[in-house]
Design an enzyme around this catalytic site. Structure first.
Site, PDB file in Angstrom:
ATOM      1  CG  ASP A  20      43.088  41.175  35.672  1.00 39.22           C
ATOM      2  OD1 ASP A  20      43.244  41.788  34.599  1.00 39.22           O
ATOM      3  OD2 ASP A  20      43.946  41.170  36.580  1.00 39.22           O
ATOM      4  CG  ASN A  80      39.624  40.912  29.080  1.00 37.97           C
ATOM      5  OD1 ASN A  80      39.304  39.824  29.558  1.00 37.97           O
ATOM      6  ND2 ASN A  80      38.821  41.955  29.087  1.00 37.97           N
ATOM      7  NE  ARG A  82      46.267  45.407  26.871  1.00 39.28           N
ATOM      8  CZ  ARG A  82      46.588  44.676  27.944  1.00 39.28           C
ATOM      9  NH1 ARG A  82      47.642  43.908  27.931  1.00 39.28           N
ATOM     10  NH2 ARG A  82      45.862  44.744  29.034  1.00 39.28           N
ATOM     11  CG  HIS A 110      39.759  44.708  26.304  1.00 39.57           C
ATOM     12  ND1 HIS A 110      40.060  44.231  27.559  1.00 39.57           N
ATOM     13  CD2 HIS A 110      40.739  45.603  25.991  1.00 39.57           C
ATOM     14  CE1 HIS A 110      41.181  44.811  27.987  1.00 39.57           C
ATOM     15  NE2 HIS A 110      41.622  45.632  27.053  1.00 39.57           N
ATOM     16  CB  THR A 157      39.739  55.681  38.950  1.00 37.83           C
ATOM     17  OG1 THR A 157      40.185  54.853  40.020  1.00 37.83           O
ATOM     18  CG2 THR A 157      38.288  56.065  39.184  1.00 37.83           C
ATOM     19  CD  GLU A 158      43.149  53.253  40.280  1.00 44.31           C
ATOM     20  OE1 GLU A 158      42.271  52.395  40.055  1.00 44.31           O
ATOM     21  OE2 GLU A 158      43.009  54.152  41.127  1.00 44.31           O
ATOM     22  CD1 TRP A 183      40.328  57.013  34.152  1.00 45.73           C
ATOM     23  CD2 TRP A 183      39.970  57.190  31.936  1.00 45.73           C
ATOM     24  NE1 TRP A 183      38.960  57.065  33.938  1.00 45.73           N
ATOM     25  CE2 TRP A 183      38.714  57.187  32.593  1.00 45.73           C
ATOM     26  CE3 TRP A 183      39.989  57.291  30.544  1.00 45.73           C
ATOM     27  CZ2 TRP A 183      37.507  57.278  31.911  1.00 45.73           C
ATOM     28  CZ3 TRP A 183      38.777  57.383  29.863  1.00 45.73           C
ATOM     29  CH2 TRP A 183      37.561  57.376  30.541  1.00 45.73           C
ATOM     30  NE  ARG A 205      44.675  48.691  31.521  1.00 46.70           N
ATOM     31  CZ  ARG A 205      44.331  47.430  31.573  1.00 46.70           C
ATOM     32  NH1 ARG A 205      43.852  46.832  30.504  1.00 46.70           N
ATOM     33  NH2 ARG A 205      44.458  46.741  32.691  1.00 46.70           N
ATOM     34  CG  LEU A 248      21.635  39.841  37.832  1.00 47.53           C
ATOM     35  CD1 LEU A 248      22.176  39.047  39.010  1.00 47.53           C
ATOM     36  CD2 LEU A 248      22.464  39.526  36.590  1.00 47.53           C
ATOM     37  CD  GLU A 251      33.987  33.733  53.034  1.00 50.79           C
ATOM     38  OE1 GLU A 251      35.097  33.209  52.822  1.00 50.79           O
ATOM     39  OE2 GLU A 251      33.614  34.114  54.167  1.00 50.79           O
TER      40      GLU A 251
HETATM   41  C1  IPE Z   1      41.441  45.645  37.569  1.00 47.66           C
HETATM   42  O1  IPE Z   1      42.314  45.047  36.677  1.00 47.66           O
HETATM   43  C2  IPE Z   1      40.440  46.472  36.837  1.00 47.66           C
HETATM   44  C3  IPE Z   1      39.494  45.744  35.993  1.00 47.66           C
HETATM   45  C4  IPE Z   1      39.396  44.451  35.863  1.00 47.66           C
HETATM   46  C5  IPE Z   1      38.590  46.572  35.254  1.00 47.66           C
HETATM   47  P1  IPE Z   1      43.731  45.681  36.305  1.00 47.66           P
HETATM   48  O2  IPE Z   1      44.332  44.772  35.317  1.00 47.66           O
HETATM   49  O3  IPE Z   1      43.560  47.095  35.920  1.00 47.66           O
HETATM   50  O4  IPE Z   1      44.464  45.620  37.715  1.00 47.66           O
HETATM   51  P2  IPE Z   1      46.023  45.628  38.075  1.00 47.66           P
HETATM   52  O5  IPE Z   1      46.627  46.823  37.418  1.00 47.66           O
HETATM   53  O6  IPE Z   1      46.603  44.350  37.566  1.00 47.66           O
HETATM   54  O7  IPE Z   1      46.062  45.676  39.563  1.00 47.66           O
HETATM   55  C1  IPE Z   2      40.900  43.180  32.317  1.00 45.61           C
HETATM   56  O1  IPE Z   2      41.884  42.619  31.523  1.00 45.61           O
HETATM   57  C2  IPE Z   2      40.103  44.238  31.611  1.00 45.61           C
HETATM   58  C3  IPE Z   2      40.392  45.610  32.037  1.00 45.61           C
HETATM   59  C4  IPE Z   2      41.175  45.963  33.014  1.00 45.61           C
HETATM   60  C5  IPE Z   2      39.756  46.664  31.300  1.00 45.61           C
HETATM   61  P1  IPE Z   2      43.317  43.290  31.365  1.00 45.61           P
HETATM   62  O2  IPE Z   2      43.279  44.201  30.184  1.00 45.61           O
HETATM   63  O3  IPE Z   2      43.755  43.917  32.625  1.00 45.61           O
HETATM   64  O4  IPE Z   2      44.194  42.024  31.025  1.00 45.61           O
HETATM   65  P2  IPE Z   2      45.658  41.711  31.549  1.00 45.61           P
HETATM   66  O5  IPE Z   2      45.620  41.802  33.047  1.00 45.61           O
HETATM   67  O6  IPE Z   2      46.576  42.722  30.957  1.00 45.61           O
HETATM   68  O7  IPE Z   2      45.913  40.332  31.077  1.00 45.61           O
HETATM   69 MG    MG Z   3      44.762  43.193  34.234  1.00 46.64          MG
END
Ligand code: IPE
Ligand code: IPE
Ligand code: MG
Length: 238
Positions: A15, A17, A28, A32, A61-62, A64, A66, A128, A204
């Site tokens: 998380d 990016n 953004r 990524h 799944t959530e 989408w 974006r 792996l 953990e």
């Molecule tokens: C969780 O991150 C999903 C991935 C890293 C792929 P999100 O950025 O989508 O999570 P929330 O919305 O902050 O909980």
């Molecule tokens: C994680 O980074 C990647 C995905 C969820 C695809 P984010 O895109 O959620 O980055 P933040 O949380 O907005 O910084």
């Molecule tokens: Mg995020």
């Protein structure tokens, strides 16, 4: 890293990016892209340490929800990852597996074909096992598992009393794999966001404020070192 206990299975919520991109005044999708490069380094590092399973959360799944441009960018990066690894699969020892609903209509056919191809090309690899969770949601996984299990129960006349945790696990996307020992989340968020709710029951957790595009093998080692001082009890008394 001598005398250190290496976890069998490590799961990562990659998380931050978007925030990294913002900090660098970049779009953004650049965050990524950098994140994918970091992932490649971490896969190599985990394989070198002798970790058996590495599971990363790449798209939920959530996610989408974006904007289309961001989703398209993420699909493109996944496709690029698959193309590159299909090309060099013969000289790598890493097994690739996709977790999540790859059969959804939202997954382009071409992408699904590449996923299945790479899974098949690497199925006998002994290094792996790299699990990419894409279009993954823990609740969705459990519902899909229930449907598959109920279907089997009816077809094979499995007695109702045979339903137990072991049987159910056979229908999860992670069937046959041990549960994660360690779950890392970057970017400072302290939540699991629908990631592996069944499998993380006794894992953990390690949370770091480091944003995913800045994550390094050294940061990974810090998480392993922290894991080494945890006392796992699994419900038992000493
Ligand atoms: C969780 O991150 C999903 C991935 C890293 C792929 P999100 O950025 O989508 O999570 P929330 O919305 O902050 O909980
Ligand atoms: C994680 O980074 C990647 C995905 C969820 C695809 P984010 O895109 O959620 O980055 P933040 O949380 O907005 O910084
Ligand atoms: Mg995020």
């Amino acid at each position: 890293m001598e005398d250190i206990k290496i976890p069998v299975h490590v799961a990562i919520i990659m998380d931050g990016n978007g925030r990294w991109a913002k900090e660098h005044s970049l779009p953004r999708n650049e965050g990524h892209r950098k994140g994918t490069k970091v992932l490649e380094q971490i896969i190599k590092h985990a394989n070198g340490l002798g970790i058996k399973y590495l599971t990363v959360y790449a798209f939920s799944t959530e996610n989408w929800r974006r904007p289309k441009s961001e989703i398209d960018g993420l699909l493109k990066l996944f496709k690029r990852y698959l193309d590159e690894h299909i090309k060099k699969a013969h000289k790598e020892n890493i097994r690739f597996r996709a977790l999540g609903d790859i059969w959804s209509d939202r997954i382009p056919d071409e992408l699904r074909e590449k996923i299945l191809l790479l899974e098949n090309m690497t199925k006998d690899k002994k290094g792996l096992c790299f699990n990419m969770a894409f279009n993954y949601g823990g609740r969705d996984e459990m519902i899909r598992a229930c449907k598959k299990m109920i279907n089997d129960i009816m077809l094979k006349n499995i007695p109702y009393d045979n339903i137990n945790e072991e049987l159910f696990e056979n229908y999860l996307d992670t069937a046959g794999q041990s549960d994660p020992d360690l779950m890392i989340r970057t970017s400072g968020e302290i939540r699991t966001s629908n990631f592996l709710p069944w499998q993380l029951t006794y894992s953990e957790f390690y949370f770091t404020t480091c944003l995913w595009p800045e994550f390094t093998p050294q940061e990974f080692d810090k998480a392993i070192a922290d894991y080494n001082i945890r006392k796992r009890r699994f419900g038992k008394s000493e």
